[in-house]
Enzyme design. Structure first.
Site, PDB file in Angstrom:
ATOM      1  N   CYS A 127       0.806  -1.224   0.000  1.00 34.30           N
ATOM      2  CA  CYS A 127       0.000   0.000   0.000  1.00 34.30           C
ATOM      3  C   CYS A 127       0.844   1.282   0.000  1.00 34.30           C
ATOM      4  CB  CYS A 127      -0.915  -0.003   1.220  1.00 34.30           C
ATOM      5  SG  CYS A 127      -0.088  -0.533   2.716  1.00 34.30           S
ATOM      6  N   GLY A 158      -3.351  -1.150   7.971  1.00 33.24           N
ATOM      7  CA  GLY A 158      -2.239  -1.884   7.354  1.00 33.24           C
ATOM      8  C   GLY A 158      -2.056  -3.245   7.987  1.00 33.24           C
ATOM      9  N   HIS A 240      -3.164   5.995   4.770  1.00 29.56           N
ATOM     10  CA  HIS A 240      -1.727   6.239   4.986  1.00 29.56           C
ATOM     11  C   HIS A 240      -1.381   7.658   4.497  1.00 29.56           C
ATOM     12  CE1 HIS A 240      -1.243   2.194   6.141  1.00 29.56           C
ATOM     13  NE2 HIS A 240      -0.442   1.729   5.204  1.00 29.56           N
TER      14      HIS A 240
HETATM   15  C1  2RA Z   1       1.100  -1.868   6.641  1.00 33.02           C
HETATM   16  N1  2RA Z   1       1.923  -1.767   4.404  1.00 33.02           N
HETATM   17  O1  2RA Z   1       0.688  -0.717   6.578  1.00 33.02           O
HETATM   18  C2  2RA Z   1       1.440  -2.626   5.406  1.00 33.02           C
HETATM   19  C3  2RA Z   1       0.252  -3.398   4.945  1.00 33.02           C
HETATM   20  N2  2RA Z   1       0.451  -4.031   3.694  1.00 33.02           N
HETATM   21  O2  2RA Z   1       1.259  -2.474   7.677  1.00 33.02           O
END
Ligand code: 2RA
Length: 333
Positions: A127, A158, A240
């Site tokens: 991501c 995540g 994010h």
């Molecule tokens: C996280 N990027 O945010 C990882 C999830 N795929 O933990």
């Protein structure tokens, strides 16, 4: 033409979102089958495609499916992906199992759909990479990226539904004066930030940080761009944030970058500081586009440097949406 679709890991946060995205984007679904662990098999899920009984993911006959979305674990993908493709089923794998395999395309459709070629197995990026790649690639094409430095503010999603639930439960317990117990994260996440996502590597970066480097190089087909990243978990639910500093080959100005980014597919420009408008998890939640703002000339690299902030829904562009966009690019017969 419509297709028989299977979702492996259908009860998880990403699996559930793939179902919604397939429906919202009117993906031509002839039949949708949902798979999860033995524990969930037999339960019935309400979906936009009607009620569907969950099947055991270890008992799939892949010849009955055209496309399988894998949203379980890397080890499960390793054990099952080739079984599926050998049976003629396309696999879009959300795990990191095949991302760094030279024989498997790693795809952000807005950037490198061409990489799919005739591969039946396609890897979906992490991501953090997918979200940053959208504005970064456009800037790279126009100005040439010389250096990239990223710092992330990553949501609990995540770590899947367990991560989101941990934030909610820890917050409730903390406010009620009860004991705060952490399981999904290595420390309590409530009222905290944790600069540690995935395992530490030999170079003292975490694997999450190195994923951004390895995956951006592969997707851009530019293995030599110096990229550094610090990944931090924060107590938000599903978006994010990433602070990005770039040094460019050609001179760059905030005005020209803004004009370019406003026209990029997958970007929503949110850059009006006079009115306190900038990317935020609250506004980027459930949004397909990546919000981009706080665009300014970077004071270290001067007229060859730009700094900006982005927010992207980790479950959407960071996972489910990108996976469905890959499916839309497959040349199915
Ligand atoms: C996280 N990027 O945010 C990882 C999830 N795929 O933990």
């Amino acid at each position: 033409m419509s297709y028989k679709i299977g979702i492996m890991g259908a009860t998880g946060a990403v699996g559930r979102e793939i179902i919604e995205v397939l429906s919202n984007r009117d993906f031509p679904v002839e039949e949708l089958r949902l798979y999860a662990s033995q524990r969930s098999a037999g339960k019935v899920m309400e979906t936009p495609f009607g009620e569907i009984t969950i099947e055991n993911a270890d008992m799939v006959d892949y010849s009955e499916l055209d496309i399988a979305f894998f949203a379980i674990s890397g080890s499960w993908s390793k054990a099952n992906a080739r079984k599926a493709t050998d049976a003629g089923c396309y696999v879009i794998d959300n795990s990191s199992a095949y991302r760094y395999d030279d024989n498997v395309p790693l795809v952000v459709p807005e950037i490198n759909a061409h990489a799919i070629g005739d591969s039946k197995l396609i890897a979906n990026p992490n991501c953090t990479t997918a979200i940053a790649a959208i504005p970064l690639y456009a800037l790279h094409k126009e100005y040439g990226l010389k250096k990239v430095i990223i710092s992330t503010y990553q949501a609990t999603s995540g770590a899947g539904a367990a991560g989101m639930n941990e934030l909610i439960n820890e917050t409730r317990n903390y406010l009620e004066g009860k004991e705060v117990k952490n399981e999904a994260f290595v420390h309590p996440i409530v009222f905290n930030t944790i600069p540690h996502i995935d395992s530490f590597q030999e170079n003292d970066y975490t694997r999450e940080e190195m994923k951004v480097v390895w995956e951006t190089h592969k997707i851009f087909e530019e293995p030599d761009i110096p990229i550094s990243c610090t990944c931090v978990r924060i107590p938000t639910l599903r978006v994010h944030g990433e602070s990005i500093v770039i040094e460019t080959e050609k001179p760059i100005s905030p005005a020209s970058a803004r004009k370019l980014l406003a026209s990029v597919e997958g970007v929503e420009l949110k850059d009006d500081i006079e009115n306190n408008v900038y990317p935020m998890p609250l506004t980027a939640t459930q949004k397909c586009d990546v919000e981009v703002g706080r665009i300014r000339q970077n004071i270290v690299f001067g007229d060859h440097g730009l700094e900006f902030f982005i927010c992207g829904d980790q479950i959407l562009k960071g996972a489910a949406l990108n996976a469905v966009q890959i499916a839309e690019k497959l040349e199915l017969n």
